[in-house]
Design a protein around this motif. Structure first.
Motif, mmCIF file in Angstrom:
data_model
loop_
_atom_site.group_PDB
_atom_site.id
_atom_site.type_symbol
_atom_site.label_atom_id
_atom_site.label_comp_id
_atom_site.label_asym_id
_atom_site.label_seq_id
_atom_site.Cartn_x
_atom_site.Cartn_y
_atom_site.Cartn_z
ATOM 1 N N HIS A 63 0.857 -1.185 0.000
ATOM 2 C CA HIS A 63 0.000 0.000 0.000
ATOM 3 C C HIS A 63 0.895 1.238 0.000
ATOM 4 O O HIS A 63 1.826 1.330 0.802
ATOM 5 C CB HIS A 63 -0.890 0.022 1.250
ATOM 6 C CG HIS A 63 -1.667 -1.242 1.441
ATOM 7 N ND1 HIS A 63 -2.900 -1.439 0.901
ATOM 8 C CD2 HIS A 63 -1.358 -2.372 2.113
ATOM 9 C CE1 HIS A 63 -3.338 -2.645 1.230
ATOM 10 N NE2 HIS A 63 -2.422 -3.230 1.969
ATOM 11 N N ASP A 78 7.573 6.511 -4.500
ATOM 12 C CA ASP A 78 6.970 5.182 -4.366
ATOM 13 C C ASP A 78 8.042 4.101 -4.281
ATOM 14 O O ASP A 78 7.973 3.200 -3.444
ATOM 15 C CB ASP A 78 6.045 4.880 -5.549
ATOM 16 C CG ASP A 78 4.790 5.725 -5.575
ATOM 17 O OD1 ASP A 78 4.509 6.429 -4.579
ATOM 18 O OD2 ASP A 78 4.084 5.684 -6.608
ATOM 19 N N THR A 98 5.971 10.175 1.030
ATOM 20 C CA THR A 98 5.346 8.931 0.584
ATOM 21 C C THR A 98 5.567 7.886 1.652
ATOM 22 O O THR A 98 6.681 7.716 2.143
ATOM 23 C CB THR A 98 5.950 8.445 -0.753
ATOM 24 O OG1 THR A 98 5.796 9.474 -1.725
ATOM 25 C CG2 THR A 98 5.276 7.173 -1.224
ATOM 26 N N LYS A 99 4.491 7.207 2.024
ATOM 27 C CA LYS A 99 4.569 6.134 3.016
ATOM 28 C C LYS A 99 4.141 4.840 2.348
ATOM 29 O O LYS A 99 3.237 4.829 1.507
ATOM 30 C CB LYS A 99 3.657 6.429 4.209
ATOM 31 C CG LYS A 99 4.085 7.658 4.989
ATOM 32 C CD LYS A 99 3.152 7.936 6.128
ATOM 33 C CE LYS A 99 3.582 9.225 6.836
ATOM 34 N NZ LYS A 99 2.653 9.586 7.894
ATOM 35 N N HIS A 132 7.161 -1.208 7.138
ATOM 36 C CA HIS A 132 6.853 0.200 6.889
ATOM 37 C C HIS A 132 8.059 0.898 6.281
ATOM 38 O O HIS A 132 9.208 0.578 6.627
ATOM 39 C CB HIS A 132 6.481 0.907 8.199
ATOM 40 C CG HIS A 132 5.268 0.321 8.847
ATOM 41 N ND1 HIS A 132 3.995 0.692 8.508
ATOM 42 C CD2 HIS A 132 5.143 -0.624 9.802
ATOM 43 C CE1 HIS A 132 3.130 0.007 9.228
ATOM 44 N NE2 HIS A 132 3.809 -0.805 10.028
ATOM 45 N N PHE A 186 0.963 5.581 0.034
ATOM 46 C CA PHE A 186 0.209 6.783 0.383
ATOM 47 C C PHE A 186 1.123 7.988 0.195
ATOM 48 O O PHE A 186 2.233 7.991 0.713
ATOM 49 C CB PHE A 186 -0.239 6.752 1.850
ATOM 50 C CG PHE A 186 -0.884 5.453 2.258
ATOM 51 C CD1 PHE A 186 -2.251 5.271 2.119
ATOM 52 C CD2 PHE A 186 -0.113 4.420 2.779
ATOM 53 C CE1 PHE A 186 -2.843 4.070 2.495
ATOM 54 C CE2 PHE A 186 -0.694 3.219 3.161
ATOM 55 C CZ PHE A 186 -2.061 3.050 3.012
ATOM 56 N N GLU A 187 0.667 8.995 -0.523
ATOM 57 C CA GLU A 187 1.468 10.207 -0.678
ATOM 58 C C GLU A 187 0.710 11.392 -0.078
ATOM 59 O O GLU A 187 -0.470 11.594 -0.375
ATOM 60 C CB GLU A 187 1.786 10.489 -2.141
ATOM 61 C CG GLU A 187 2.712 11.674 -2.297
ATOM 62 C CD GLU A 187 3.171 11.904 -3.731
ATOM 63 O OE1 GLU A 187 3.844 12.921 -3.949
ATOM 64 O OE2 GLU A 187 2.860 11.083 -4.603
ATOM 65 N N ASP A 188 1.413 12.165 0.773
ATOM 66 C CA ASP A 188 0.837 13.358 1.383
ATOM 67 C C ASP A 188 1.090 14.565 0.480
ATOM 68 O O ASP A 188 1.923 14.523 -0.424
ATOM 69 C CB ASP A 188 1.479 13.626 2.750
ATOM 70 C CG ASP A 188 1.193 12.521 3.750
ATOM 71 O OD1 ASP A 188 0.210 11.783 3.564
ATOM 72 O OD2 ASP A 188 1.969 12.403 4.722
ATOM 73 N N ARG A 219 3.306 0.607 3.159
ATOM 74 C CA ARG A 219 3.053 -0.472 4.111
ATOM 75 C C ARG A 219 2.959 -1.751 3.289
ATOM 76 O O ARG A 219 2.187 -1.825 2.333
ATOM 77 C CB ARG A 219 1.760 -0.224 4.880
ATOM 78 C CG ARG A 219 1.506 -1.269 5.956
ATOM 79 C CD ARG A 219 0.233 -0.982 6.763
ATOM 80 N NE ARG A 219 -0.932 -1.390 5.982
ATOM 81 C CZ ARG A 219 -1.943 -0.609 5.648
ATOM 82 N NH1 ARG A 219 -1.948 0.659 5.996
ATOM 83 N NH2 ARG A 219 -2.954 -1.068 4.950
ATOM 84 N N THR A 230 9.252 4.995 4.443
ATOM 85 C CA THR A 230 8.893 6.379 4.158
ATOM 86 C C THR A 230 9.939 7.001 3.239
ATOM 87 O O THR A 230 11.118 6.672 3.315
ATOM 88 C CB THR A 230 8.840 7.207 5.465
ATOM 89 O OG1 THR A 230 7.936 6.575 6.365
ATOM 90 C CG2 THR A 230 8.369 8.620 5.225
#
Length: 94
Positions: free
Chosen positions: A12, A54, A21-22, A37, A14-16, A24, A39
């Protein structure tokens, strides 16, 4: 004794809005699950290339997951009474 298994891996990303970018990554063996995890941060002076964030975050999450899996294997080896691996490698190379 032959053995076949299939483990499921889900990644998974996730970009803020701030360029963070995180990642999981979840490994499901059917009997246990491990989560890694990672980052990545885009420097404000760098071009915003989401694919790079990514890749970095995913790679770091997979590295974290890999270390957890190795730690689990070492504990399991000790649990069956085998000695902890030494720093001198014997057997098959990686």
């Amino acid at each position: 004794m032959p053995h076949t298994a299939e483990w499921k891996v889900r990644l998974h990303l996730f970009e803020d809005d701030d360029g963070t970018t995180k990642a999981r990554v979840v490994l499901d063996t059917g009997t246990t699950a491990l989560t890694g995890h990672g980052t990545a941060h885009c420097h404000p002076a760098d071009a915003n290339v989401p694919e790079i964030g990514d890749e970095l975050a995913a790679g770091r999450a997979m590295t974290n997951l890999a270390q957890q899996l190795l730690d689990t294997a070492e504990r399991d080896i000790e649990g069956v009474g085998a000695p902890r691996p030494s720093s001198q490698v014997t057997g098959w190379p990686e």
